[in-house]
Scaffold this active site. Sequence first.
Site, PDB file in Angstrom:
ATOM      1  N   LYS A 165      -1.974   8.706 -13.742  1.00  0.00           N
ATOM      2  CA  LYS A 165      -3.245   9.413 -13.543  1.00  0.00           C
ATOM      3  C   LYS A 165      -3.546  10.334 -14.733  1.00  0.00           C
ATOM      4  CE  LYS A 165      -4.250   7.489  -9.614  1.00  0.00           C
ATOM      5  NZ  LYS A 165      -5.342   6.498  -9.546  1.00  0.00           N
ATOM      6  N   THR A 185      -6.464   9.892   4.996  1.00  0.00           N
ATOM      7  CA  THR A 185      -6.370   8.439   5.129  1.00  0.00           C
ATOM      8  C   THR A 185      -5.352   8.107   6.232  1.00  0.00           C
ATOM      9  OG1 THR A 185      -4.606   8.443   3.502  1.00  0.00           O
ATOM     10  CG2 THR A 185      -6.816   8.013   2.676  1.00  0.00           C
ATOM     11  N   ASN A 209     -11.345   2.046  -9.465  1.00  0.00           N
ATOM     12  CA  ASN A 209     -10.768   2.907  -8.437  1.00  0.00           C
ATOM     13  C   ASN A 209      -9.481   2.370  -7.823  1.00  0.00           C
ATOM     14  OD1 ASN A 209     -10.983   4.759  -5.928  1.00  0.00           O
ATOM     15  ND2 ASN A 209     -11.150   2.686  -5.086  1.00  0.00           N
ATOM     16  N   ASP A 254     -11.588  -6.583  -4.756  1.00  0.00           N
ATOM     17  CA  ASP A 254     -10.301  -6.181  -4.180  1.00  0.00           C
ATOM     18  C   ASP A 254      -9.333  -7.351  -4.277  1.00  0.00           C
ATOM     19  OD1 ASP A 254      -9.772  -3.570  -2.063  1.00  0.00           O
ATOM     20  OD2 ASP A 254      -8.246  -5.147  -2.101  1.00  0.00           O
ATOM     21  N   TYR A 301       3.209   7.500 -10.777  1.00  0.00           N
ATOM     22  CA  TYR A 301       1.833   7.729 -10.309  1.00  0.00           C
ATOM     23  C   TYR A 301       1.204   8.886 -11.077  1.00  0.00           C
ATOM     24  CZ  TYR A 301      -2.023   8.662  -7.059  1.00  0.00           C
ATOM     25  OH  TYR A 301      -3.264   8.855  -6.506  1.00  0.00           O
TER      26      TYR A 301
HETATM   27  N1  LIG Z   1      -6.041   8.923  -0.919  1.00  0.00           N
HETATM   28  C1  LIG Z   1      -5.807   9.997  -1.625  1.00  0.00           C
HETATM   29  O1  LIG Z   1      -5.405  11.040  -1.101  1.00  0.00           O
HETATM   30  C2  LIG Z   1      -6.064   9.970  -3.121  1.00  0.00           C
HETATM   31  C3  LIG Z   1      -6.054  11.172  -3.836  1.00  0.00           C
HETATM   32  C4  LIG Z   1      -6.289  11.140  -5.212  1.00  0.00           C
HETATM   33  C5  LIG Z   1      -6.517   9.917  -5.844  1.00  0.00           C
HETATM   34  N2  LIG Z   1      -6.496   8.766  -5.109  1.00  0.00           N
HETATM   35  C6  LIG Z   1      -6.752   7.516  -5.820  1.00  0.00           C
HETATM   36  O2  LIG Z   1      -7.935   6.932  -5.296  1.00  0.00           O
HETATM   37  C7  LIG Z   1      -7.883   5.515  -5.415  1.00  0.00           C
HETATM   38  C8  LIG Z   1      -8.145   4.892  -4.066  1.00  0.00           C
HETATM   39  O3  LIG Z   1      -7.184   5.392  -3.161  1.00  0.00           O
HETATM   40  P1  LIG Z   1      -7.287   5.117  -1.582  1.00  0.00           P
HETATM   41  O4  LIG Z   1      -6.523   6.182  -0.899  1.00  0.00           O
HETATM   42  O5  LIG Z   1      -8.697   4.866  -1.201  1.00  0.00           O
HETATM   43  O6  LIG Z   1      -6.404   3.763  -1.509  1.00  0.00           O
HETATM   44  P2  LIG Z   1      -6.326   2.602  -0.428  1.00  0.00           P
HETATM   45  O7  LIG Z   1      -4.916   2.157  -0.414  1.00  0.00           O
HETATM   46  O8  LIG Z   1      -6.975   3.014   0.874  1.00  0.00           O
HETATM   47  O9  LIG Z   1      -7.250   1.460  -1.088  1.00  0.00           O
HETATM   48  C9  LIG Z   1      -6.909   0.868  -2.303  1.00  0.00           C
HETATM   49  C10 LIG Z   1      -7.525  -0.520  -2.378  1.00  0.00           C
HETATM   50  O10 LIG Z   1      -7.148  -1.088  -3.641  1.00  0.00           O
HETATM   51  C11 LIG Z   1      -6.761  -2.422  -3.448  1.00  0.00           C
HETATM   52  N3  LIG Z   1      -5.820  -2.829  -4.497  1.00  0.00           N
HETATM   53  C12 LIG Z   1      -4.511  -2.500  -4.604  1.00  0.00           C
HETATM   54  N4  LIG Z   1      -3.969  -3.099  -5.668  1.00  0.00           N
HETATM   55  C13 LIG Z   1      -4.957  -3.826  -6.256  1.00  0.00           C
HETATM   56  C14 LIG Z   1      -5.009  -4.675  -7.389  1.00  0.00           C
HETATM   57  N5  LIG Z   1      -3.931  -4.931  -8.148  1.00  0.00           N
HETATM   58  N6  LIG Z   1      -6.195  -5.250  -7.711  1.00  0.00           N
HETATM   59  C15 LIG Z   1      -7.302  -5.025  -6.956  1.00  0.00           C
HETATM   60  N7  LIG Z   1      -7.297  -4.251  -5.858  1.00  0.00           N
HETATM   61  C16 LIG Z   1      -6.143  -3.654  -5.512  1.00  0.00           C
HETATM   62  C17 LIG Z   1      -6.144  -2.458  -2.060  1.00  0.00           C
HETATM   63  O11 LIG Z   1      -6.157  -3.777  -1.518  1.00  0.00           O
HETATM   64  C18 LIG Z   1      -7.033  -1.466  -1.293  1.00  0.00           C
HETATM   65  O12 LIG Z   1      -8.123  -2.116  -0.671  1.00  0.00           O
HETATM   66  C19 LIG Z   1      -6.505   5.205  -6.006  1.00  0.00           C
HETATM   67  O13 LIG Z   1      -6.622   5.052  -7.418  1.00  0.00           O
HETATM   68  C20 LIG Z   1      -5.701   6.447  -5.666  1.00  0.00           C
HETATM   69  O14 LIG Z   1      -4.632   6.636  -6.555  1.00  0.00           O
HETATM   70  C21 LIG Z   1      -6.285   8.771  -3.765  1.00  0.00           C
END
Ligand SMILES: NC(=O)c1ccc[n+]([C@@H]2O[C@H](COP(=O)([O-])OP(=O)(O)OC[C@H]3O[C@@H](n4cnc5c(N)ncnc54)[C@H](O)[C@@H]3O)[C@@H](O)[C@H]2O)c1
Length: 254
Positions: free
Chosen positions: A157, A188, A85, A37, A153
């Site tokens: 994706k 979340t 991710n 992270d 975004y």
């Molecule tokens: N939450 C949703 O509803 C949802 C739905 C579909 C897809 N997603 C995708 O799932 C993935 C995770 O989403 P989430 O909701 O768990 O996000 P989140 O914001 O809870 O967690 C993301 C993590 O990534 C880290 N991060 C951000 N930029 C970074 C970088 N440049 N290098 C390394 N780490 C980095 C952050 O510090 C954080 O810990 C993402 O790709 C998001 O687009 C999320």
Amino acid sequence: MRRLEDRVAVVTGAGSGIGLATARRFAQEGARVVCADIDPAAGGAAAEEVGGVFAAVDVADEESVAAMYSSAFERFGRIDVAFNNAGISPPEDDSILTTGLEAWRRVQDVNLTSVYLCCRHVIPYMQAQGKGSIINTASFVAVMGSATSQISYTASKGGVLALSRELGVQFAREGIRVNALCPGPVNTPLLQELFAKDPERAQRRLVHIPLGRFAEATEIAAAVAFLASDDASFITGSEFLVDGGISGAYVTPL
Ligand SMILES: NC(=O)c1ccc[n+]([C@@H]2O[C@H](COP(=O)([O-])OP(=O)(O)OC[C@H]3O[C@@H](n4cnc5c(N)ncnc54)[C@H](O)[C@@H]3O)[C@@H](O)[C@H]2O)c1
């Protein structure tokens, strides 16, 4: 279940949300987990909780990504699973009419170029082993349009989905599976905030989900653990939807 006994898994964005839930699930399945992270406090806490190791990484930076995998390999001697991710969805990324080039590029860098970099740097380790499972996080918005646009975004994706499919095909006969995970909206803190602040806008999203609720991160993690394991040995190049039925629906139950 202990489907990942003694396997080594690298999870980016392991400090929060889907990544954190997956790091926990991977550890329960017996894997040794590298929690990567950009946020050292969150990533470090995740690593400590799951008995894994922390790797500081900026997934948009090539040197940083290469170092993440080489240190994981030096430490454990193999890399079996890469869960690419980490991603962002900043408020500046909105309608195409208001999203500037800088905001567009930042999201492309962190969400799409990152996946290119992670795959590029992990595949050689998996080629040498003759086996590996890569799961790249896309989203249900890669397969559907939304009137409440986050244009960069969505495009990022779509790119993750196409890239994953192609890699799945290219490396299939080398024992490397590559799948795109397409989660629906997850419960979340950000989503909870939206519900508290603007219930009408939140309701506008909820109405489209046949199951009638958002996903829990643990439900997404369960799908990732499946894709990572040999239970998914005939699944590659897939658009793996975990979306509560959203993408299959025209109208939903009342
Ligand atoms: N939450 C949703 O509803 C949802 C739905 C579909 C897809 N997603 C995708 O799932 C993935 C995770 O989403 P989430 O909701 O768990 O996000 P989140 O914001 O809870 O967690 C993301 C993590 O990534 C880290 N991060 C951000 N930029 C970074 C970088 N440049 N290098 C390394 N780490 C980095 C952050 O510090 C954080 O810990 C993402 O790709 C998001 O687009 C999320």
